[in-house]
Design a protein around this motif. Structure first.
Motif, PDB file in Angstrom:
ATOM      1  N   VAL A 138     -83.115 -52.473 -62.362  1.00 19.07           N
ATOM      2  CA  VAL A 138     -81.838 -52.444 -61.648  1.00 19.07           C
ATOM      3  C   VAL A 138     -82.058 -52.012 -60.196  1.00 19.07           C
ATOM      4  CG1 VAL A 138     -79.603 -51.289 -61.464  1.00 19.07           C
ATOM      5  CG2 VAL A 138     -80.416 -52.073 -63.695  1.00 19.07           C
ATOM      6  N   LYS A 139     -82.900 -51.011 -59.982  1.00 21.45           N
ATOM      7  CA  LYS A 139     -83.187 -50.559 -58.619  1.00 21.45           C
ATOM      8  C   LYS A 139     -83.795 -51.687 -57.782  1.00 21.45           C
ATOM      9  CE  LYS A 139     -83.872 -45.647 -59.658  1.00 21.45           C
ATOM     10  NZ  LYS A 139     -84.875 -44.537 -59.744  1.00 21.45           N
ATOM     11  N   LEU A 140     -84.696 -52.454 -58.384  1.00 12.88           N
ATOM     12  CA  LEU A 140     -85.296 -53.578 -57.665  1.00 12.88           C
ATOM     13  C   LEU A 140     -84.235 -54.613 -57.299  1.00 12.88           C
ATOM     14  CD1 LEU A 140     -88.568 -54.093 -59.768  1.00 12.88           C
ATOM     15  CD2 LEU A 140     -88.417 -53.243 -57.416  1.00 12.88           C
ATOM     16  N   ALA A 141     -83.309 -54.865 -58.230  1.00  9.81           N
ATOM     17  CA  ALA A 141     -82.252 -55.841 -57.971  1.00  9.81           C
ATOM     18  C   ALA A 141     -81.287 -55.360 -56.895  1.00  9.81           C
ATOM     19  CB  ALA A 141     -81.507 -56.140 -59.276  1.00  9.81           C
ATOM     20  N   ALA A 143     -82.154 -53.378 -54.340  1.00  7.26           N
ATOM     21  CA  ALA A 143     -82.877 -53.029 -53.116  1.00  7.26           C
ATOM     22  C   ALA A 143     -82.228 -53.669 -51.890  1.00  7.26           C
ATOM     23  CB  ALA A 143     -84.332 -53.479 -53.230  1.00  7.26           C
ATOM     24  N   GLY A 144     -82.036 -52.865 -50.849  1.00  9.53           N
ATOM     25  CA  GLY A 144     -81.465 -53.378 -49.607  1.00  9.53           C
ATOM     26  C   GLY A 144     -79.951 -53.416 -49.579  1.00  9.53           C
ATOM     27  N   THR A 145     -79.300 -52.927 -50.627  1.00  7.74           N
ATOM     28  CA  THR A 145     -77.831 -52.962 -50.669  1.00  7.74           C
ATOM     29  C   THR A 145     -77.202 -51.641 -50.264  1.00  7.74           C
ATOM     30  OG1 THR A 145     -77.741 -52.278 -53.003  1.00  7.74           O
ATOM     31  CG2 THR A 145     -77.906 -54.649 -52.551  1.00  7.74           C
ATOM     32  N   GLY A 146     -78.034 -50.622 -50.054  1.00  8.34           N
ATOM     33  CA  GLY A 146     -77.499 -49.322 -49.676  1.00  8.34           C
ATOM     34  C   GLY A 146     -76.872 -48.561 -50.831  1.00  8.34           C
ATOM     35  N   THR A 148     -76.367 -45.910 -53.623  1.00  9.27           N
ATOM     36  CA  THR A 148     -76.833 -44.536 -53.813  1.00  9.27           C
ATOM     37  C   THR A 148     -77.481 -44.391 -55.190  1.00  9.27           C
ATOM     38  OG1 THR A 148     -74.759 -43.781 -54.798  1.00  9.27           O
ATOM     39  CG2 THR A 148     -74.936 -43.703 -52.386  1.00  9.27           C
ATOM     40  N   PRO A 149     -78.344 -43.381 -55.363  1.00 11.73           N
ATOM     41  CA  PRO A 149     -78.956 -43.153 -56.678  1.00 11.73           C
ATOM     42  C   PRO A 149     -77.929 -42.978 -57.794  1.00 11.73           C
ATOM     43  CG  PRO A 149     -80.123 -41.906 -55.009  1.00 11.73           C
ATOM     44  CD  PRO A 149     -78.915 -42.481 -54.339  1.00 11.73           C
ATOM     45  N   ARG A 150     -76.840 -42.277 -57.508  1.00 16.55           N
ATOM     46  CA  ARG A 150     -75.802 -42.060 -58.515  1.00 16.55           C
ATOM     47  C   ARG A 150     -75.131 -43.372 -58.904  1.00 16.55           C
ATOM     48  NH1 ARG A 150     -73.244 -37.598 -60.349  1.00 16.55           N
ATOM     49  NH2 ARG A 150     -71.128 -37.818 -61.193  1.00 16.55           N
ATOM     50  N   GLU A 151     -74.875 -44.216 -57.914  1.00 10.63           N
ATOM     51  CA  GLU A 151     -74.260 -45.515 -58.184  1.00 10.63           C
ATOM     52  C   GLU A 151     -75.229 -46.425 -58.934  1.00 10.63           C
ATOM     53  OE1 GLU A 151     -71.202 -48.367 -58.144  1.00 10.63           O
ATOM     54  OE2 GLU A 151     -71.186 -46.234 -57.645  1.00 10.63           O
ATOM     55  N   SER A 152     -76.506 -46.339 -58.590  1.00  8.60           N
ATOM     56  CA  SER A 152     -77.521 -47.130 -59.279  1.00  8.60           C
ATOM     57  C   SER A 152     -77.604 -46.753 -60.749  1.00  8.60           C
ATOM     58  CB  SER A 152     -78.886 -46.924 -58.605  1.00  8.60           C
ATOM     59  OG  SER A 152     -79.896 -47.652 -59.280  1.00  8.60           O
ATOM     60  N   GLU A 153     -77.497 -45.437 -61.018  1.00 10.68           N
ATOM     61  CA  GLU A 153     -77.528 -44.980 -62.413  1.00 10.68           C
ATOM     62  C   GLU A 153     -76.301 -45.487 -63.166  1.00 10.68           C
ATOM     63  OE1 GLU A 153     -78.834 -42.863 -65.861  1.00 10.68           O
ATOM     64  OE2 GLU A 153     -79.802 -43.667 -64.056  1.00 10.68           O
ATOM     65  N   LEU A 154     -75.150 -45.467 -62.514  1.00 15.19           N
ATOM     66  CA  LEU A 154     -73.934 -45.980 -63.135  1.00 15.19           C
ATOM     67  C   LEU A 154     -74.105 -47.446 -63.508  1.00 15.19           C
ATOM     68  CD1 LEU A 154     -70.902 -45.962 -63.882  1.00 15.19           C
ATOM     69  CD2 LEU A 154     -70.412 -46.431 -61.463  1.00 15.19           C
ATOM     70  N   ARG A 155     -74.660 -48.222 -62.604  1.00  5.91           N
ATOM     71  CA  ARG A 155     -74.816 -49.651 -62.856  1.00  5.91           C
ATOM     72  C   ARG A 155     -75.871 -49.914 -63.930  1.00  5.91           C
ATOM     73  NH1 ARG A 155     -73.780 -52.697 -57.082  1.00  5.91           N
ATOM     74  NH2 ARG A 155     -72.111 -51.317 -56.384  1.00  5.91           N
ATOM     75  N   THR A 156     -76.901 -49.082 -63.950  1.00  7.36           N
ATOM     76  CA  THR A 156     -77.916 -49.221 -65.003  1.00  7.36           C
ATOM     77  C   THR A 156     -77.293 -48.998 -66.374  1.00  7.36           C
ATOM     78  OG1 THR A 156     -79.684 -48.448 -63.524  1.00  7.36           O
ATOM     79  CG2 THR A 156     -80.107 -48.337 -65.889  1.00  7.36           C
ATOM     80  N   GLN A 157     -76.503 -47.948 -66.496  1.00  9.76           N
ATOM     81  CA  GLN A 157     -75.883 -47.643 -67.782  1.00  9.76           C
ATOM     82  C   GLN A 157     -74.855 -48.707 -68.171  1.00  9.76           C
ATOM     83  OE1 GLN A 157     -74.503 -43.586 -68.121  1.00  9.76           O
ATOM     84  NE2 GLN A 157     -76.346 -42.745 -67.186  1.00  9.76           N
ATOM     85  N   ALA A 158     -74.160 -49.269 -67.198  1.00 10.07           N
ATOM     86  CA  ALA A 158     -73.174 -50.309 -67.490  1.00 10.07           C
ATOM     87  C   ALA A 158     -73.860 -51.580 -68.005  1.00 10.07           C
ATOM     88  CB  ALA A 158     -72.352 -50.624 -66.241  1.00 10.07           C
ATOM     89  N   VAL A 196     -71.815 -55.981 -62.475  1.00  4.92           N
ATOM     90  CA  VAL A 196     -72.408 -54.682 -62.167  1.00  4.92           C
ATOM     91  C   VAL A 196     -73.260 -54.718 -60.910  1.00  4.92           C
ATOM     92  CG1 VAL A 196     -73.949 -52.890 -63.027  1.00  4.92           C
ATOM     93  CG2 VAL A 196     -72.336 -53.977 -64.572  1.00  4.92           C
ATOM     94  N   ILE A 197     -74.049 -55.760 -60.761  1.00  4.80           N
ATOM     95  CA  ILE A 197     -74.933 -55.850 -59.597  1.00  4.80           C
ATOM     96  C   ILE A 197     -74.208 -56.467 -58.408  1.00  4.80           C
ATOM     97  CG2 ILE A 197     -77.145 -56.707 -58.745  1.00  4.80           C
ATOM     98  CD1 ILE A 197     -77.302 -54.630 -60.995  1.00  4.80           C
ATOM     99  N   GLY A 198     -73.362 -57.444 -58.674  1.00  5.07           N
ATOM    100  CA  GLY A 198     -72.612 -58.047 -57.580  1.00  5.07           C
ATOM    101  C   GLY A 198     -72.813 -59.540 -57.518  1.00  5.07           C
TER     102      GLY A 198
END
Length: 211
Positions: A138-141, A143-146, A148-158, A196-198
């Motif tokens: 998810v972090k790789l996907a 990348a470059g979108t700005g 935050t770590p907290r938002e990335s974790e939310l999207r990973t769990q979703a 989730v990713i956009g």
């Protein structure tokens, strides 16, 4: 000669342990954690309960071993995708999610052990390497979108919630009149990534793949 005897004993012990774990996995799936007993397992494998305790101290320890085995097997599959270099990250994520679902369908008992059967919450939950692999994808996907770590974790769990849902339904309700399973799985994964990713990033990735 002595070494051969020791090697033979070790092999025999490992074979017994493997047989116990295989039988225990089936009983846990059938009876649940609360319904499982070492006595039932002993009858299943043809040993005395005392013999089982030479290998495992309790059903809690036995279940923990099964959980670790299941997660380790799933991680070995996901790790190959995570370690790929120079690949489109959105496609890597999609393949990783599909691999997760396929692994659950091919290994329904292992999936039940790892993700479905509930146990008493006696210790803090620790995430496993398989989930770390999902985080990385998810972090790789993102990348470059700005993000935050907290938002990335939310999207990973979703994303995980979406693929876990379809995997659990397909493994626990195999007789339901599903439409094409492949189309259903692909639709769920595409929807999860899009939501989730956009959509914009997914569309950009799709265009780059066509070039």
């Amino acid at each position: 000669m002595f070494m051969n005897v020791e090697a033979s004993r070790h092999h025999h012990k490992e074979a017994l342990r493997s047989g116990i774990l295989e039988a225990a996995r089936a009983i846990f799936v059938r009876d649940g954690f609360d319904g499982f007993s070492m006595r039932t397992l002993a009858r299943s494998v043809g040993y005395s309960p005392a013999s089982l305790y030479l290998h495992f101290k309790s059903k809690d320890e036995l279940f923990d071993v099964l959980v670790e085995e299941s997660f380790a097997d799933l991680y070995r599959s996901l790790e190959k995708i995570v370690r790929e270099k120079g690949k489109d990250p959105m496609q890597q994520l999609k393949r990783g999610l599909r691999l997760y679902v396929d692994w659950g369908l091919k290994n329904p008992n292992e999936y039940q052990i790892a993700f479905v059967i509930r146990t008493p919450a006696t210790k803090p939950y620790q995430t496993h390497q398989a989930f770390e692999a999902a985080r990385t994808l998810v972090k790789l996907a993102l990348a470059g979108t700005g993000t935050t770590p907290r938002e990335s974790e939310l999207r990973t769990q979703a994303v995980w919630a979406a693929v876990h849902g379809i995997t659990s339904l397909l493994t626990q309700r195999p007789q339901f009149p599903w439409v094409s399973k492949k189309r259903l799985i692909d639709h769920v994964i595409d929807s999860a990534i899009r939501g989730v990713i956009g959509a914009r990033k997914q569309e950009r990735s799709a265009r780059s793949c066509k070039q």
